[in-house]
Scaffold this motif. Sequence first.
Motif, PDB file in Angstrom:
ATOM      1  N   LEU A   1       0.804  -1.228   0.000  1.00  0.00           N
ATOM      2  CA  LEU A   1       0.000   0.000   0.000  1.00  0.00           C
ATOM      3  C   LEU A   1       0.836   1.276   0.000  1.00  0.00           C
ATOM      4  O   LEU A   1       0.509   2.254   0.665  1.00  0.00           O
ATOM      5  CB  LEU A   1      -0.963   0.016   1.192  1.00  0.00           C
ATOM      6  N   VAL A   2       1.923   1.278  -0.745  1.00  0.00           N
ATOM      7  CA  VAL A   2       2.685   2.514  -0.966  1.00  0.00           C
ATOM      8  C   VAL A   2       2.065   3.175  -2.197  1.00  0.00           C
ATOM      9  O   VAL A   2       2.566   3.053  -3.313  1.00  0.00           O
ATOM     10  CB  VAL A   2       4.190   2.218  -1.167  1.00  0.00           C
ATOM     11  N   ASP A   3       0.927   3.848  -1.973  1.00  0.00           N
ATOM     12  CA  ASP A   3       0.085   4.303  -3.074  1.00  0.00           C
ATOM     13  C   ASP A   3       0.292   5.784  -3.392  1.00  0.00           C
ATOM     14  O   ASP A   3       0.684   6.573  -2.529  1.00  0.00           O
ATOM     15  CB  ASP A   3      -1.388   4.071  -2.749  1.00  0.00           C
ATOM     16  N   PHE A   4      -0.023   6.141  -4.634  1.00  0.00           N
ATOM     17  CA  PHE A   4       0.037   7.523  -5.099  1.00  0.00           C
ATOM     18  C   PHE A   4      -1.196   7.817  -5.945  1.00  0.00           C
ATOM     19  O   PHE A   4      -1.719   6.936  -6.622  1.00  0.00           O
ATOM     20  CB  PHE A   4       1.289   7.763  -5.956  1.00  0.00           C
ATOM     21  N   ASP A   5      -1.656   9.078  -5.904  1.00  0.00           N
ATOM     22  CA  ASP A   5      -2.730   9.534  -6.785  1.00  0.00           C
ATOM     23  C   ASP A   5      -2.135  10.319  -7.940  1.00  0.00           C
ATOM     24  O   ASP A   5      -1.217  11.125  -7.762  1.00  0.00           O
ATOM     25  CB  ASP A   5      -3.705  10.440  -6.028  1.00  0.00           C
ATOM     26  N   THR A   6      -2.675  10.075  -9.123  1.00  0.00           N
ATOM     27  CA  THR A   6      -2.266  10.827 -10.304  1.00  0.00           C
ATOM     28  C   THR A   6      -3.062  12.129 -10.369  1.00  0.00           C
ATOM     29  O   THR A   6      -4.283  12.119 -10.241  1.00  0.00           O
ATOM     30  CB  THR A   6      -2.538  10.014 -11.578  1.00  0.00           C
ATOM     31  N   ILE A   7      -2.370  13.225 -10.543  1.00  0.00           N
ATOM     32  CA  ILE A   7      -3.029  14.529 -10.645  1.00  0.00           C
ATOM     33  C   ILE A   7      -2.849  15.044 -12.072  1.00  0.00           C
ATOM     34  O   ILE A   7      -1.732  15.329 -12.501  1.00  0.00           O
ATOM     35  CB  ILE A   7      -2.449  15.535  -9.640  1.00  0.00           C
ATOM     36  N   ILE A   8      -3.947  15.122 -12.792  1.00  0.00           N
ATOM     37  CA  ILE A   8      -3.931  15.610 -14.170  1.00  0.00           C
ATOM     38  C   ILE A   8      -4.432  17.049 -14.190  1.00  0.00           C
ATOM     39  O   ILE A   8      -5.437  17.375 -13.567  1.00  0.00           O
ATOM     40  CB  ILE A   8      -4.830  14.745 -15.077  1.00  0.00           C
ATOM     41  N   SER A   9      -3.742  17.909 -14.891  1.00  0.00           N
ATOM     42  CA  SER A   9      -4.173  19.296 -15.054  1.00  0.00           C
ATOM     43  C   SER A   9      -4.784  19.469 -16.443  1.00  0.00           C
ATOM     44  O   SER A   9      -4.250  18.950 -17.426  1.00  0.00           O
ATOM     45  CB  SER A   9      -2.992  20.250 -14.873  1.00  0.00           C
ATOM     46  N   TRP A  10      -5.903  20.170 -16.513  1.00  0.00           N
ATOM     47  CA  TRP A  10      -6.568  20.403 -17.798  1.00  0.00           C
ATOM     48  C   TRP A  10      -7.490  21.613 -17.658  1.00  0.00           C
ATOM     49  O   TRP A  10      -7.723  22.114 -16.563  1.00  0.00           O
ATOM     50  CB  TRP A  10      -7.369  19.180 -18.247  1.00  0.00           C
ATOM     51  N   GLU A  11      -8.037  22.056 -18.762  1.00  0.00           N
ATOM     52  CA  GLU A  11      -9.031  23.119 -18.764  1.00  0.00           C
ATOM     53  C   GLU A  11     -10.009  22.874 -19.900  1.00  0.00           C
ATOM     54  O   GLU A  11      -9.676  22.215 -20.890  1.00  0.00           O
ATOM     55  CB  GLU A  11      -8.383  24.498 -18.887  1.00  0.00           C
TER      56      GLU A  11
END
Length: 500
Positions: free
Chosen positions: A112-122
């Motif tokens: 459980l060494v987890d990460f969230d992906t953060i996508i930037s968009w408009e």
Amino acid sequence: MKCINKNLVSCTMFLMFSFSMFLFFSRCTDEVQSKVYNVKGKITLCKCGTESVELTLENKEYGTTETVSCSDGNYTFKNVWKGTYVVTPKKEGVTFYPESREITITDGEIDLVDFDTIISWENVLGEAGIDSNAYSIVQTPDCGYLISGSKGVPSSDHPENIDLWVVKTDMFGKILWDTTAGDPVYPDIAYSAIYDNDGNVVIAAYNDHFEEGAINIRKYVNTGIPDQWTLAGGFNSSFGSLGMPEKPAYILQTNDNGYFAGGFSGGTAGNLEDFYGVKTDINGNSSNTLSWGTPIKDSSASAEMILRDSLYPGGIIVAGKSEESSHLSKAVLLKRTSALTGGWEKYFSAKNPVTNKDYIYTAFDSVKETPDGGYICAGMTKKTELSTPDVYVVKTDRDGNELWSRVIDSGADDFNAYVILTSDSGFAIGSTCWSFNDKNYNYNLIKLNSSGEIQWTKELNSGNGSNDFLTGIVQTSDGGFTLCGTKVSYTGKKQIYIVK
């Protein structure tokens, strides 16, 4: 010769001892190194796996190991020794939350060494030739968004007619479902929308069918098909008093699965305007109303369910403004029980730091309940009639007593301030500001710590010489932010502008 023999014996004994110690330590080292473990984790984007993410596992003594996430987002570092490591994900064009994680392996596998992906968009929503506006935004459980607003529905007889417009998007701001509704003559505007506990879309709108106005609550029921809702099986109810227009600013679901929508009314007993709200049951039948005001003008802009105060279970906290005259107002925080009675009201005003006198104008645009049971409020203030407006933030305890306040001045116009809680126990404020660089109005994102100190600010805009007016902000499930409002082009045309 004897000396030589003694030396030879001594050297031989030393070498034998050294060799035996070498074997001992080698066995110990091999034994330690033979105990290796796996480090596992997952890279997600809204509960779905993110593939092809490059990850490094770094230790100062052992160096760096690399791996890549699979199609389901899972990854594994194999045969890792005991020690302290830093795990860092990397993929071109995206960021991750957190940026890295430190782990320590002692005895056993690390999972459980987890990460969230953060996508930037408009994205820009709405037809270029038809005006559209946004007034609120919430994130839905599937990481999409629900936006309420209005859209031009012109006809030959009524070219300026507008209808309410509600939009459901995916996680990238692309429309999955939308609906318009309204009278062909009079304006209809959806000022707020929520995604309720049963997955239904419930909106608070304004209709002006009889040139008086009323609060219109509509419930669109999920059809069982993803991203499809219908008014059939829901309800369409309007509330108000004859001759006294009512206008909503917000809607929320109450703890009995009913709804509360409010804003202001035309006022009672000669008042110009009052705080006004209507409580309904799950089927849209009115069960109670809220009305409060002073002899001049009072309007509420935001409300929240009270969840952390045992004395007010299911109660309501409401924020807005109270005008003492046409040029003087104070911010108001109103607390009521679940029956919309009792409680208290508190007045707030930004103060001149030199004279300690109240600023001429202060109003709240938003309120949130904080983990300590208190409240965080944000809005606008003006020192004098001629001064530019600034962002005003207040933190209170559960009884409405001020703990701290901040006036945030960018040097130009700052208004439409909406506050949210952030995952690091701080706050974020979305507002509209005049940009000295762009010479236009932009969205302004202000990050505060738990004490109200500014950590960073960021201006965002749609470009091409447009003015962007913010009307909503959310912190997303991945730790990022999404801001929404109305883009006004240099020709005056309006569209919804949403930026992640």
